[in-house]
Design a protein around this motif. Structure first.
Motif, PDB file in Angstrom:
ATOM      1  N   SER A   7     -54.579  -8.536  -6.400  1.00 27.03           N
ATOM      2  CA  SER A   7     -55.262  -8.169  -7.635  1.00 27.03           C
ATOM      3  C   SER A   7     -54.557  -8.781  -8.831  1.00 27.03           C
ATOM      4  CB  SER A   7     -55.295  -6.642  -7.770  1.00 27.03           C
ATOM      5  OG  SER A   7     -53.979  -6.116  -7.864  1.00 27.03           O
ATOM      6  N   PRO A   8     -55.297  -9.021  -9.934  1.00 26.99           N
ATOM      7  CA  PRO A   8     -56.751  -8.918 -10.007  1.00 26.99           C
ATOM      8  C   PRO A   8     -57.416 -10.108  -9.311  1.00 26.99           C
ATOM      9  CG  PRO A   8     -55.904  -9.818 -12.033  1.00 26.99           C
ATOM     10  CD  PRO A   8     -54.708  -9.501 -11.192  1.00 26.99           C
ATOM     11  N   GLN A   9     -58.710 -10.025  -9.116  1.00 23.19           N
ATOM     12  CA  GLN A   9     -59.423 -11.123  -8.471  1.00 23.19           C
ATOM     13  C   GLN A   9     -59.686 -12.254  -9.465  1.00 23.19           C
ATOM     14  OE1 GLN A   9     -62.913  -9.890  -6.339  1.00 23.19           O
ATOM     15  NE2 GLN A   9     -63.385 -11.948  -5.600  1.00 23.19           N
ATOM     16  N   LEU A  19     -48.880 -12.943 -17.720  1.00 22.90           N
ATOM     17  CA  LEU A  19     -49.745 -12.299 -16.744  1.00 22.90           C
ATOM     18  C   LEU A  19     -48.959 -11.993 -15.476  1.00 22.90           C
ATOM     19  CD1 LEU A  19     -51.103 -14.467 -14.232  1.00 22.90           C
ATOM     20  CD2 LEU A  19     -51.042 -15.711 -16.403  1.00 22.90           C
ATOM     21  N   THR A  20     -49.479 -11.020 -14.721  1.00 16.75           N
ATOM     22  CA  THR A  20     -48.873 -10.670 -13.442  1.00 16.75           C
ATOM     23  C   THR A  20     -49.968 -10.518 -12.393  1.00 16.75           C
ATOM     24  OG1 THR A  20     -47.066  -9.498 -14.553  1.00 16.75           O
ATOM     25  CG2 THR A  20     -47.394  -9.048 -12.218  1.00 16.75           C
ATOM     26  N   VAL A  21     -49.732 -11.064 -11.227  1.00 18.88           N
ATOM     27  CA  VAL A  21     -50.627 -10.958 -10.079  1.00 18.88           C
ATOM     28  C   VAL A  21     -49.901 -10.181  -8.992  1.00 18.88           C
ATOM     29  CG1 VAL A  21     -51.918 -12.244  -8.331  1.00 18.88           C
ATOM     30  CG2 VAL A  21     -51.725 -13.147 -10.656  1.00 18.88           C
ATOM     31  N   TYR A  22     -50.639  -9.316  -8.305  1.00 18.14           N
ATOM     32  CA  TYR A  22     -50.019  -8.431  -7.326  1.00 18.14           C
ATOM     33  C   TYR A  22     -50.569  -8.675  -5.923  1.00 18.14           C
ATOM     34  CZ  TYR A  22     -48.663  -5.976 -11.557  1.00 18.14           C
ATOM     35  OH  TYR A  22     -48.136  -5.667 -12.791  1.00 18.14           O
ATOM     36  N   CYS A  23     -49.711  -8.445  -4.938  1.00 17.94           N
ATOM     37  CA  CYS A  23     -50.080  -8.605  -3.531  1.00 17.94           C
ATOM     38  C   CYS A  23     -49.465  -7.426  -2.776  1.00 17.94           C
ATOM     39  CB  CYS A  23     -49.547  -9.934  -3.006  1.00 17.94           C
ATOM     40  SG  CYS A  23     -49.970 -10.314  -1.293  1.00 17.94           S
ATOM     41  N   ASN A  24     -50.337  -6.637  -2.108  1.00 13.26           N
ATOM     42  CA  ASN A  24     -49.860  -5.430  -1.443  1.00 13.26           C
ATOM     43  C   ASN A  24     -50.386  -5.329  -0.022  1.00 13.26           C
ATOM     44  OD1 ASN A  24     -48.691  -3.838  -3.883  1.00 13.26           O
ATOM     45  ND2 ASN A  24     -50.687  -4.536  -4.560  1.00 13.26           N
ATOM     46  N   SER A  25     -49.620  -4.637   0.815  1.00 11.16           N
ATOM     47  CA  SER A  25     -50.048  -4.385   2.176  1.00 11.16           C
ATOM     48  C   SER A  25     -49.563  -3.005   2.614  1.00 11.16           C
ATOM     49  CB  SER A  25     -49.503  -5.465   3.124  1.00 11.16           C
ATOM     50  OG  SER A  25     -49.830  -5.160   4.471  1.00 11.16           O
ATOM     51  N   SER A  26     -50.250  -2.412   3.573  1.00  7.23           N
ATOM     52  CA  SER A  26     -49.793  -1.147   4.137  1.00  7.23           C
ATOM     53  C   SER A  26     -48.741  -1.375   5.209  1.00  7.23           C
ATOM     54  CB  SER A  26     -50.977  -0.370   4.720  1.00  7.23           C
ATOM     55  OG  SER A  26     -51.621  -1.148   5.705  1.00  7.23           O
ATOM     56  N   SER A  27     -48.586  -2.629   5.627  1.00  5.27           N
ATOM     57  CA  SER A  27     -47.606  -2.983   6.653  1.00  5.27           C
ATOM     58  C   SER A  27     -46.438  -3.738   6.020  1.00  5.27           C
ATOM     59  CB  SER A  27     -48.246  -3.855   7.737  1.00  5.27           C
ATOM     60  OG  SER A  27     -49.305  -3.178   8.369  1.00  5.27           O
ATOM     61  N   VAL A  28     -45.334  -3.760   6.714  1.00  3.32           N
ATOM     62  CA  VAL A  28     -44.142  -4.445   6.217  1.00  3.32           C
ATOM     63  C   VAL A  28     -44.243  -5.933   6.525  1.00  3.32           C
ATOM     64  CG1 VAL A  28     -41.631  -4.648   6.427  1.00  3.32           C
ATOM     65  CG2 VAL A  28     -42.719  -2.386   6.502  1.00  3.32           C
ATOM     66  N   LYS A  70     -43.368  -4.410   1.233  1.00  2.60           N
ATOM     67  CA  LYS A  70     -44.800  -4.199   1.394  1.00  2.60           C
ATOM     68  C   LYS A  70     -45.585  -4.744   0.210  1.00  2.60           C
ATOM     69  CE  LYS A  70     -44.748  -0.030   4.281  1.00  2.60           C
ATOM     70  NZ  LYS A  70     -45.264   1.356   4.390  1.00  2.60           N
ATOM     71  N   ASP A  71     -44.889  -5.294  -0.792  1.00  2.00           N
ATOM     72  CA  ASP A  71     -45.591  -5.768  -1.957  1.00  2.00           C
ATOM     73  C   ASP A  71     -44.825  -6.913  -2.603  1.00  2.00           C
ATOM     74  OD1 ASP A  71     -43.931  -3.199  -2.729  1.00  2.00           O
ATOM     75  OD2 ASP A  71     -43.972  -4.495  -4.497  1.00  2.00           O
ATOM     76  N   SER A  72     -45.547  -7.682  -3.383  1.00  2.00           N
ATOM     77  CA  SER A  72     -44.943  -8.798  -4.091  1.00  2.00           C
ATOM     78  C   SER A  72     -45.724  -9.030  -5.373  1.00  2.00           C
ATOM     79  CB  SER A  72     -44.966 -10.061  -3.228  1.00  2.00           C
ATOM     80  OG  SER A  72     -44.372 -11.155  -3.895  1.00  2.00           O
ATOM     81  N   SER A  73     -45.078  -9.645  -6.333  1.00  2.00           N
ATOM     82  CA  SER A  73     -45.751  -9.971  -7.582  1.00  2.00           C
ATOM     83  C   SER A  73     -45.374 -11.364  -8.034  1.00  2.00           C
ATOM     84  CB  SER A  73     -45.404  -8.950  -8.670  1.00  2.00           C
ATOM     85  OG  SER A  73     -44.019  -8.997  -8.970  1.00  2.00           O
ATOM     86  N   GLN A  96     -46.054 -10.251  15.250  1.00  3.54           N
ATOM     87  CA  GLN A  96     -47.348 -10.909  15.182  1.00  3.54           C
ATOM     88  C   GLN A  96     -47.229 -12.404  15.446  1.00  3.54           C
ATOM     89  OE1 GLN A  96     -50.567  -9.545  14.595  1.00  3.54           O
ATOM     90  NE2 GLN A  96     -49.438  -7.705  15.140  1.00  3.54           N
ATOM     91  N   GLY A  97     -46.128 -12.821  16.004  1.00  2.00           N
ATOM     92  CA  GLY A  97     -45.938 -14.226  16.336  1.00  2.00           C
ATOM     93  C   GLY A  97     -46.063 -15.084  15.105  1.00  2.00           C
ATOM     94  N   GLY A  98     -46.909 -16.120  15.188  1.00  2.00           N
ATOM     95  CA  GLY A  98     -47.042 -17.026  14.064  1.00  2.00           C
ATOM     96  C   GLY A  98     -48.190 -16.704  13.139  1.00  2.00           C
ATOM     97  N   LYS A  99     -48.792 -15.519  13.281  1.00  2.00           N
ATOM     98  CA  LYS A  99     -49.979 -15.184  12.495  1.00  2.00           C
ATOM     99  C   LYS A  99     -49.635 -15.120  11.020  1.00  2.00           C
ATOM    100  CE  LYS A  99     -53.763 -11.834  12.782  1.00  2.00           C
ATOM    101  NZ  LYS A  99     -54.194 -10.594  13.501  1.00  2.00           N
ATOM    102  N   LEU A 100     -50.435 -15.755  10.187  1.00  2.00           N
ATOM    103  CA  LEU A 100     -50.215 -15.794   8.740  1.00  2.00           C
ATOM    104  C   LEU A 100     -51.559 -15.569   8.065  1.00  2.00           C
ATOM    105  CD1 LEU A 100     -47.923 -16.377   6.679  1.00  2.00           C
ATOM    106  CD2 LEU A 100     -48.717 -18.727   6.636  1.00  2.00           C
ATOM    107  N   ILE A 101     -51.691 -14.471   7.316  1.00  2.00           N
ATOM    108  CA  ILE A 101     -52.967 -14.166   6.682  1.00  2.00           C
ATOM    109  C   ILE A 101     -52.831 -14.189   5.163  1.00  2.00           C
ATOM    110  CG2 ILE A 101     -53.759 -12.839   8.654  1.00  2.00           C
ATOM    111  CD1 ILE A 101     -53.230 -10.304   7.089  1.00  2.00           C
ATOM    112  N   PHE A 102     -53.960 -14.503   4.513  1.00  2.00           N
ATOM    113  CA  PHE A 102     -53.993 -14.665   3.069  1.00  2.00           C
ATOM    114  C   PHE A 102     -54.680 -13.492   2.387  1.00  2.00           C
ATOM    115  CE2 PHE A 102     -52.641 -18.987   1.932  1.00  2.00           C
ATOM    116  CZ  PHE A 102     -52.475 -19.533   3.187  1.00  2.00           C
ATOM    117  N   GLY A 103     -54.296 -13.265   1.141  1.00  2.00           N
ATOM    118  CA  GLY A 103     -55.022 -12.336   0.299  1.00  2.00           C
ATOM    119  C   GLY A 103     -56.295 -12.976  -0.213  1.00  2.00           C
TER     120      GLY A 103
END
Lengths: 112, 115
Positions: A7-9, A19-28, A70-73, A96-103
């Motif tokens: 966020s934000p989109q 400005l600040t952009v945020y990236c969050n997950s429920s997992s570590v 769990k989060d980054s900015s 999760q091996g090499g799995k890499l997912i994007f926001g």
């Protein structure tokens, strides 16, 4: 299922603003990366953060990794029109091996 | 040094047709990825591979298949194309740095339209 919430989109600001952009997950995260993408091109890596609490600076860009991993900015100081683009966070997770997912990405427009 | 090469760059398909997107790398890295990106959005992971002979599903694998017979090649096959598969497809290779920390190097993208 790991999800990255970014966020934000959309963000439209004037030159010189911060400005600040945020990236969050429920997992570590085991690690997190920030990329920047321009129209018609593939994303390009800005930074990788690995250690909880880590802060990295790249000129006017400051990246922070949360203590709990769990989060980054991404903070941009005194934005310039050349900062315009799509900013993406990408996370890797433990076991999760090499799995890499994007926001979902943050579309930034900096007006002169 | 070509890095990551994707073909074709553009393709129009009719509903129900099949096709293969090619991805070749000359970087000799093990980890390869296929993502799709819809306009103004982030990238969704379709499939990935951690080495020759090993593939795994990502977030949106339905309607796609992959194979990895060599380190260099990681083709993505679309069976029975649907309009929902209209997107830009990116192949990526992860550079040195471990499972989570290596930089992703992307191909130029393949723009697919299904009509």
């Amino acid at each position: 299922t790991q999800l990255l919430e970014q966020s934000p989109q959309f963000l439209s600001i004037q030159e010189g603003e911060n400005l600040t952009v945020y990236c969050n997950s429920s997992s570590v995260f085991s690690s997190l990366q920030w990329y920047r993408q321009e129209p018609g091109e593939g994303p390009v890596l800005l930074v990788t953060v690995v250690t909880g609490g880590e802060v990295k600076k790249l000129k006017r860009l400051t990246f922070q990794f949360g203590d709990a991993r769990k989060d980054s900015s991404l903070h941009i100081t005194a934005a310039q029109p050349g900062d315009t683009g799509l900013y993406l966070c990408a996370g890797a997770f433990y076991n999760q091996g090499g799995k890499l997912i994007f926001g979902q990405g943050t579309e930034l427009s900096v007006k002169p | 040094n070509a890095g990551v090469t994707q073909t074709p760059k553009f393709r129009i398909l009719k509903i129900g047709q099949s096709m293969t997107l090619q991805c070749t790398q000359d970087m000799n890295h093990n980890y390869m990825y296929w993502y799709r990106q819809d306009p103004g959005m982030g990238l969704k992971l379709i499939y990935y591979s951690v080495g020759a002979g090993i593939t795994d599903k990502g977030e949106v694998p339905n309607g796609y298949n992959v194979s990895r017979s060599t380190t260099e090649d990681f083709p993505l096959r679309l069976e029975l194309a649907a309009p929902s598969q209209t997107s830009v497809y990116f192949c990526a290779v992860k550079g040195a740095g471990g499972a989570g920390t290596g930089e992703l190097f992307f191909g130029e993208g393949s723009r697919l339209t299904v009509l």
